[in-house]
Structure formats: structure tokens, C-alpha cells
Design an enzyme around this catalytic site. Structure first.
Site, short mmCIF file in Angstrom:
data_model
loop_
_atom_site.label_atom_id
_atom_site.label_comp_id
_atom_site.label_asym_id
_atom_site.label_seq_id
_atom_site.Cartn_x
_atom_site.Cartn_y
_atom_site.Cartn_z
N HIS A 1 0.87 -1.05 0.02
CA HIS A 1 0.10 0.05 -0.08
C HIS A 1 0.83 1.40 0.11
CE1 HIS A 1 -3.53 -2.43 0.95
NE2 HIS A 1 -2.81 -2.98 1.94
N ALA B 1 12.69 -19.59 11.70
CA ALA B 1 11.16 -19.51 11.69
C ALA B 1 10.78 -18.25 12.16
CB ALA B 1 10.79 -20.66 12.64
#
Length: 194
Positions: free
Chosen positions: A120, A151
Site C-alpha cells: 500500500h 522460523a
């Protein structure tokens, strides 16, 4: 014995679904790839290329790390995702508005997300209009050979990660990382050289 049989049946069904999805979405896939679970692919006119001997886990039953999302590959028109030979991905998300490149032997831990776009505009008036792509910034993400990203890490637009570097679990990578260094944190900082 029954659970082993059901697991094999599930993997065969997932393999068929993934092959059909890849063909429909124009995904190029190399030989000897291992895929468990169903991968989410959204190709809006870009290019997705997966190398040889790649392992991809997708879904909550395929890795024990605790991330619920499936592996997702998302490309916009003219964008590109390239995954090199011998890479491993576990419930990873790659969203490309421009280009994401993973070299050879790259490992993405459970729930890693790589975005080459802001999605955006930073201008609040432009964000008010849904589906407005004006002033959305995008920049290539390059991950060189033998990198391990722990992770839950997030790699943002414009980042270049040098060969053999390691990113600690849960890190947010917003700047370039040289070769053979360990980085961790939010924002990620150099912990030590290898």
C-alpha cells in the site's frame, strides 16, 4: 499402520492437486521435488520457477513448528519468484510485485515471509481507495546461496542477503546483510561473523 496408510494417501492426493494447480497457474517446476500439503498459488500474470530437488512443506500437519499457514506463492503481473535448486521451505509465504530470488541450498524455516512490496501507499488518502496501487513501493529481494532464515522471520522489500548468512528466528530484515554473518532481532542486527 492405518495412520501411515492415510498419510501416504493424503500425500498422493496433495501431489495431484499441486501438479494441476501448477499447470493451471504456469508454475515451472524442476525434477525430484518433494511437496507435502497443498501449496497456495496466485499468479496474476507473473512467473514462478522452482528448481530441482526442492522440498516444500505446506500445512499444519506437515511440520511441527506451529505455524498454521500454507506455503503461498503470489506474483503480480510482470513479477517473478525464482527458487533455486535444493532449497527447503516450510509454510513460507513469498509475495512478489517485482522479483524474489532464492539461490541454491536456501532454507526457509517455518512461517518465513518474504515481501518485495509495501502492498500500500504511505499516503493515507491513497490508501482510502481500495485496490489503489498508486505509489506502492517495490524492490527486488535477493537471497544468495546457502542462506538459512529462521522460523517466523520477515524479509522486506529491497533486501539482499549474502551467501551463507543466517537469520535468527523471529527477525525482521529490512536492510542488506553481507555474506557469512549471523543477524537477528527487530530490526535485524549483526550478531557475529561466521
Amino acid at each position: 499402520m492405518v495412520s501411515n496408510f492415510l498419510y501416504r494417501v493424503k500425500n498422493k492426493i496433495c501431489k495431484i492437486v499441486n501438479v494441476v494447480r501448477f499447470r493451471l497457474d504456469g508454475v515451472e517446476i524442476g525434477s525430484n521435488c518433494v511437496i507435502t500439503g497443498i501449496i497456495h498459488v496466485l499468479n496474476k500474470g507473473g512467473k514462478i520457477k522452482i528448481g530441482n530437488d526442492v522440498t516444500i512443506h505446506s500445512g499444519r500437519y506437515d511440520i511441527p513448528i506451529g505455524f498454521e499457514n500454507r506455503t503461498s506463492l503470489w506474483v503480480r503481473k510482470g513479477a517473478e519468484i525464482e527458487i533455486g535448486d535444493n532449497c527447503g521451505l516450510s509454510n513460507a509465504v513469498l509475495c512478489s510485485n517485482k522479483r524474489i530470488f532464492l539461490g541454491k541450498h536456501v532454507l526457509l524455516g517455518g512461517g518465513v515471509k518474504i515481501y518485495d512490496t509495501d502492498f500500500h501507499s504511505l499516503d493515507y488518502l491513497q490508501r482510502r481507495e481500495l485496490n489503489n496501487d498508486l505509489n506502492r513501493k517495490s524492490a527486488d529481494v535477493v537471497v544468495e546461496d546457502d542462506v538459512f532464515i529462521g522460523a517466523g522471520s520477515i524479509v522486506l522489500k529491497g533486501v539482499h542477503i549474502g551467501a551463507r548468512s543466517i537469520i535468527g528466528a523471529g527477525s525482521v530484515v529490512s536492510s542488506d546483510i553481507p555474506c557469512e554473518e549471523v543477524w537477528a532481532g527487530n530490526p535485524a542486527r549483526c550478531i557475529r561473523k561466521l
